[in-house]
Design an enzyme around this catalytic site. Structure first.
Site, PDB file in Angstrom:
ATOM      1  N   THR A 184       0.889  -1.159   0.005  1.00 32.82           N
ATOM      2  CA  THR A 184      -0.191   0.103   0.008  1.00 32.82           C
ATOM      3  C   THR A 184       0.788   1.437   0.101  1.00 32.82           C
ATOM      4  O   THR A 184       0.457   2.303  -0.492  1.00 32.82           O
ATOM      5  CB  THR A 184      -0.983   0.045   1.152  1.00 32.82           C
ATOM      6  OG1 THR A 184      -1.646  -1.044   1.162  1.00 32.82           O
ATOM      7  CG2 THR A 184      -1.765   1.285   1.169  1.00 32.82           C
ATOM      8  N   ASP A 240      -0.028  -6.686   5.078  1.00 32.48           N
ATOM      9  CA  ASP A 240      -0.762  -7.907   5.207  1.00 32.48           C
ATOM     10  C   ASP A 240       0.304  -8.990   5.565  1.00 32.48           C
ATOM     11  O   ASP A 240      -0.147  -9.845   6.652  1.00 32.48           O
ATOM     12  CB  ASP A 240      -1.257  -8.379   4.141  1.00 32.48           C
ATOM     13  CG  ASP A 240      -2.651  -7.576   3.702  1.00 32.48           C
ATOM     14  OD1 ASP A 240      -2.890  -6.688   4.585  1.00 32.48           O
ATOM     15  OD2 ASP A 240      -3.264  -7.996   2.678  1.00 32.48           O
TER      16      ASP A 240
HETATM   17  N1  DGL Z   1      -2.358  -6.202  -0.521  1.00 33.92           N
HETATM   18  C1  DGL Z   1      -1.848  -5.470   0.751  1.00 33.92           C
HETATM   19  C2  DGL Z   1      -0.410  -5.966   0.905  1.00 33.92           C
HETATM   20  O1  DGL Z   1       0.307  -5.613   0.233  1.00 33.92           O
HETATM   21  C3  DGL Z   1      -2.272  -4.215   1.065  1.00 33.92           C
HETATM   22  C4  DGL Z   1      -2.027  -3.919   2.661  1.00 33.92           C
HETATM   23  C5  DGL Z   1      -1.093  -2.978   2.689  1.00 33.92           C
HETATM   24  O2  DGL Z   1       0.034  -2.896   2.266  1.00 33.92           O
HETATM   25  O3  DGL Z   1      -1.397  -2.176   3.770  1.00 33.92           O
HETATM   26  O4  DGL Z   1      -0.104  -6.506   2.146  1.00 33.92           O
END
Ligand code: DGL
Length: 346
Positions: free
Chosen positions: A36, A117
């Site tokens: 993100t 994540d």
């Molecule tokens: N798809 C998630 C990840 O890359 C997004 C969550 C984030 O990065 O906050 O882990």
């Protein structure tokens, strides 16, 4: 005339002191992996449907000119993916790149930008495999770069400041998120969408940030009994599956995991790592065939003890995802069951 000479010497002195303070800035290398913090959306209020990996490491650095006041930063793009797509080859590549870079006496610390994540898995992997006393700090963001109140820029500033700070040495890999400093061994993601998600319920934080200055609560210390693994000769990691237990859980998924080549299993059990009797029977048979089984707890915190009546190993303080990382590395290291037990039971 005299005034002119005085002014000239003041200018020279100021330039010299500015140069001296520039020289003193630490050199910090940023390893970007996506998530993100590098994500974007057309809407400034979109915090869930954005696209990860829209900005590369140079864009992250260039968007933060103030970073130059705290460190000389350079960047390396390792991958640019969502962290659910970070895999074992990426972990091996990232750890090797950090080890190489920290061998350079001119580099004071490393920062990894990562999707949140699975950030804790990568942080723990690095904690177990980076061979340096220099700081390694993992950060990310919960809001994409395009959102109002995006948390990425401040998280990155804080992470770079932490990585360049001598007080951060000898503390293992650190997680810097939302003004808090946590240890890679215990910090976990506790909330799916809010910025205050990274916590260690039992062990707590190691420190906080005031502005971008890290303030540690304690002197340098590492988690009790944590091993270190050299991955110099490791080219791949063995398959270890995590299986979640619940009422009515039977042995179908356990059998499928073994059939598909799992070399170890982490059971995310109920309470103190419990699984129903039927599943336990199949796990016992697997253990007899040399497949280690770690019993973790889906409760989210607490110490898990080893089951009395089997060769199974309680996950101790580690949650299921960190147990998987530790088991993969110990299997790659060729450790036997007794040795593996010591890593978890410490
Ligand atoms: N798809 C998630 C990840 O890359 C997004 C969550 C984030 O990065 O906050 O882990």
């Amino acid at each position: 005339m005299k005034l002119r000479v005085l002014c000239a010497s003041v200018v020279i002195a100021m330039t010299a002191s500015a140069m001296a303070s520039e020289v003193k800035l630490p050199n910090v290398k940023i390893f970007a992996t996506g998530g993100t913090i590098s994500g974007g959306s057309a809407s400034k209020t979109d915090t869930t449907k954005y696209q990860d990996g829209q900005f590369n490491v140079d864009a992250l650095i260039n968007a933060l000119p103030d970073i130059k006041t705290i460190a000389n930063v350079t960047g390396e793009q390792v991958v640019n993916v969502s962290s659910e797509d970070v895999d074992s080859p990426t972990l091996l590549k990232l750890s090797a790149a950090i080890n190489r870079s920290l061998e350079d006496p001119n580099i004071q610390g490393a920062v990894v930008t990562h999707g949140t994540d699975t950030l804790e898995e990568t942080a723990f992997f690095l904690d177990l495999t980076v061979n340096s006393q220099k700081p390694v700090v993992v950060t990310g963001s919960m809001r994409p770069a395009t959102a109002i109140s995006a948390d990425g820029p401040m998280n990155l500033m804080e992470a770079v400041s932490l990585a360049g700070n001598k007080n951060s040495m000898n503390r293992g890999v650190l997680v810097a998120m939302n003004d808090r400093i946590g240890s890679a061994a215990f910090t976990t993601k506790t909330n799916s969408t809010t910025p205050d998600t990274f916590k260690a319920t039992e062990q707590g934080y190691l420190g906080t940030f005031i502005g971008v200055d890290p303030k540690f609560y304690y002197p340098p210390v590492k988690p009790t009994g944590q091993p270190h693994f050299s991955i110099d000769k490791v080219t791949s990691l063995p398959r270890v599956d995590i299986i979640y237990s619940y009422q009515d859980f039977d042995d179908v998924l356990i059998k499928a995991s073994i059939r598909n080549g799992a070399k170890g299993i982490v059971m995310d059990g109920t309470g103190n790592g419990d699984v129903p009797k039927r599943a336990m029977k199949t796990l016992e048979a697997a253990m007899k065939k040399g497949i280690p089984v770690i019993f973790a707890s889906r409760t989210g915190s607490g110490y898990v003890t080893s089951p009395k009546s089997s060769e199974g190993i309680g996950s101790g303080y580690y949650n299921a995802q960190k147990s998987r990382i530790l088991l993969m590395l110990s299997l790659a290291n060729g450790d036997d069951l007794n040795k593996i037990k010591t890593y978890f039971e410490k």
